[in-house]
Design a protein around this motif. Structure first.
Motif, mmCIF file in Angstrom:
data_model
loop_
_atom_site.group_PDB
_atom_site.id
_atom_site.type_symbol
_atom_site.label_atom_id
_atom_site.label_comp_id
_atom_site.label_asym_id
_atom_site.label_seq_id
_atom_site.Cartn_x
_atom_site.Cartn_y
_atom_site.Cartn_z
ATOM 1 N N PRO A 35 48.072 48.769 43.167
ATOM 2 C CA PRO A 35 47.979 47.876 44.323
ATOM 3 C C PRO A 35 47.877 48.667 45.620
ATOM 4 N N GLU A 36 47.504 47.981 46.674
ATOM 5 C CA GLU A 36 47.317 48.647 47.963
ATOM 6 C C GLU A 36 48.620 49.253 48.478
ATOM 7 N N ASN A 37 49.699 48.516 48.350
ATOM 8 C CA ASN A 37 51.005 49.003 48.805
ATOM 9 C C ASN A 37 51.983 48.946 47.638
ATOM 10 N N PRO A 38 51.938 49.936 46.749
ATOM 11 C CA PRO A 38 52.815 49.890 45.571
ATOM 12 C C PRO A 38 54.280 49.933 45.972
ATOM 13 N N TYR A 39 55.065 49.122 45.295
ATOM 14 C CA TYR A 39 56.510 49.110 45.542
ATOM 15 C C TYR A 39 57.217 49.119 44.192
ATOM 16 N N PHE A 40 58.145 50.036 44.028
ATOM 17 C CA PHE A 40 58.869 50.179 42.772
ATOM 18 C C PHE A 40 60.365 50.178 43.037
ATOM 19 N N TYR A 41 61.112 49.980 41.981
ATOM 20 C CA TYR A 41 62.565 50.016 42.100
ATOM 21 C C TYR A 41 62.987 51.390 42.622
ATOM 22 N N ASP A 42 63.681 51.386 43.767
ATOM 23 C CA ASP A 42 63.944 52.620 44.506
ATOM 24 C C ASP A 42 64.735 53.668 43.742
ATOM 25 N N TYR A 43 65.555 53.210 42.803
ATOM 26 C CA TYR A 43 66.476 54.148 42.161
ATOM 27 C C TYR A 43 65.920 54.741 40.868
ATOM 28 N N LEU A 44 64.697 54.372 40.528
ATOM 29 C CA LEU A 44 64.014 55.039 39.414
ATOM 30 C C LEU A 44 63.488 56.395 39.876
ATOM 31 N N THR A 45 63.454 57.345 38.982
ATOM 32 C CA THR A 45 62.731 58.582 39.242
ATOM 33 C C THR A 45 61.275 58.391 38.822
ATOM 34 N N ALA A 46 60.409 59.320 39.218
ATOM 35 C CA ALA A 46 59.005 59.237 38.792
ATOM 36 C C ALA A 46 58.911 59.287 37.271
ATOM 37 N N GLU A 47 59.736 60.110 36.665
ATOM 38 C CA GLU A 47 59.756 60.232 35.214
ATOM 39 C C GLU A 47 60.124 58.904 34.564
ATOM 40 N N GLU A 48 61.151 58.242 35.097
ATOM 41 C CA GLU A 48 61.591 56.960 34.543
ATOM 42 C C GLU A 48 60.545 55.872 34.772
ATOM 43 N N LEU A 49 59.871 55.918 35.923
ATOM 44 C CA LEU A 49 58.826 54.936 36.220
ATOM 45 C C LEU A 49 57.700 55.013 35.184
ATOM 46 N N LEU A 50 57.269 56.220 34.879
ATOM 47 C CA LEU A 50 56.187 56.384 33.902
ATOM 48 C C LEU A 50 56.660 56.069 32.485
ATOM 49 N N TRP A 51 57.927 56.331 32.195
ATOM 50 C CA TRP A 51 58.484 55.948 30.897
ATOM 51 C C TRP A 51 58.435 54.434 30.725
ATOM 52 N N PHE A 52 58.846 53.728 31.777
ATOM 53 C CA PHE A 52 58.807 52.262 31.755
ATOM 54 C C PHE A 52 57.377 51.776 31.531
ATOM 55 N N GLY A 53 56.416 52.351 32.282
ATOM 56 C CA GLY A 53 55.019 51.942 32.138
ATOM 57 C C GLY A 53 54.484 52.225 30.750
ATOM 58 N N GLY A 54 54.860 53.380 30.190
ATOM 59 C CA GLY A 54 54.401 53.715 28.849
ATOM 60 C C GLY A 54 54.956 52.778 27.792
ATOM 61 N N LYS A 55 56.233 52.451 27.902
ATOM 62 C CA LYS A 55 56.856 51.558 26.922
ATOM 63 C C LYS A 55 56.267 50.150 26.993
ATOM 64 N N THR A 56 56.014 49.655 28.202
ATOM 65 C CA THR A 56 55.489 48.294 28.324
ATOM 66 C C THR A 56 54.041 48.197 27.846
ATOM 67 N N THR A 57 53.352 49.323 27.743
ATOM 68 C CA THR A 57 51.988 49.295 27.218
ATOM 69 C C THR A 57 51.921 49.770 25.775
ATOM 70 N N GLY A 58 53.090 49.936 25.142
ATOM 71 C CA GLY A 58 53.129 50.179 23.712
ATOM 72 C C GLY A 58 52.957 51.616 23.268
ATOM 73 N N LEU A 59 53.120 52.574 24.164
ATOM 74 C CA LEU A 59 52.979 53.976 23.776
ATOM 75 C C LEU A 59 54.214 54.468 23.035
ATOM 76 N N SER A 60 54.025 55.432 22.162
ATOM 77 C CA SER A 60 55.158 56.068 21.493
ATOM 78 C C SER A 60 55.843 57.024 22.460
ATOM 79 N N SER A 61 57.087 57.380 22.160
ATOM 80 C CA SER A 61 57.829 58.291 23.034
ATOM 81 C C SER A 61 57.126 59.638 23.211
#
Length: 210
Positions: free
Chosen positions: A62-88
């Motif tokens: 999105p133009e102005n991405p907003y994410f939960y402030d207390y996530l790290t970048a690593e945790e953000l990508l983990w969340f995105g990977g899990k919600t799209t069905g990727l393996s660990s």
């Protein structure tokens, strides 16, 4: 938007250009089902937008991405990977590659609330690509970036094209469009006034839509 009729071809970079408020974000939000059109239809990968499976094959920034402030970048990508069905293991591999590309490896364990606007933008781009989508829909992907960040994002866009991906992005900055695009559409006050190959647009060998 008024009577917008547009096709983005497989494997191309298509730039949607227009002033602020022209309807660029509205177009992209309709494609990602964040808002709904009052009339007309749209398809992604030749499937209707309400086909849930198609959304696993697109990435959206999105133009102005907003994410939960207390996530790290690593945790953000983990969340995105899990919600799209990727393996660990796949998430870990993709996270390492993407954070390196967007120059956030050294900040991977920092909470997003400590990031600058440009860093959040780059984290959002990494998130949109975590599942290696076939189509990347990017709304003002250069927003908030310094010159080095703009070049970095541009290089990523060109790399996606080289891998056969389709990129549909919006911008109000002509130089962004000039660097990447195969074709360009110009939208003004909700109406598409021009669609053509970039070389035709730059040489003036084109015409406005009726």
């Amino acid at each position: 938007l008024h009577g917008l009729n547009l096709q983005v071809l497989p494997g191309e970079i298509f730039g949607l250009l227009g002033p602020n408020g022209a309807g660029k974000s509205t177009t992209l939000k309709i494609l990602t089902r964040l808002i709904f059109p009052t009339s007309g239809t749209a398809r992604l990968l030749d499937r209707p937008l309400d086909d849930v499976k198609v959304h696993g094959q697109i990435g959206f920034l999105p133009e102005n991405p907003y994410f939960y402030d207390y996530l790290t970048a690593e945790e953000l990508l983990w969340f995105g990977g899990k919600t799209t069905g990727l393996s660990s293991p796949a998430i870990q591999k993709s996270t390492d590659e993407l954070l390196r590309k967007v120059n956030l490896l050294g900040a991977r364990k920092r909470q997003l609330r400590t990031y600058s606007k440009g860093m959040v933008q780059r984290a959002g781009l990494a998130l949109s690509l975590i599942h290696d989508p076939d189509v990347a829909i990017l709304d003002e992907p250069m927003s908030g970036l310094d010159p080095l960040g703009r070049k970095m994002v541009g290089d990523i866009i060109l790399e996606l094209k080289a891998r056969g991906k389709t990129i549909f992005f919006s911008s109000h900055i002509l130089t962004d469009i000039e660097r990447f695009c195969d074709r360009v559409g110009i939208i003004v006050s909700g109406r598409l006034v021009l669609v053509d190959r970039l070389d035709n647009v730059l040489t003036g060998n084109t015409r406005l839509e009726d």
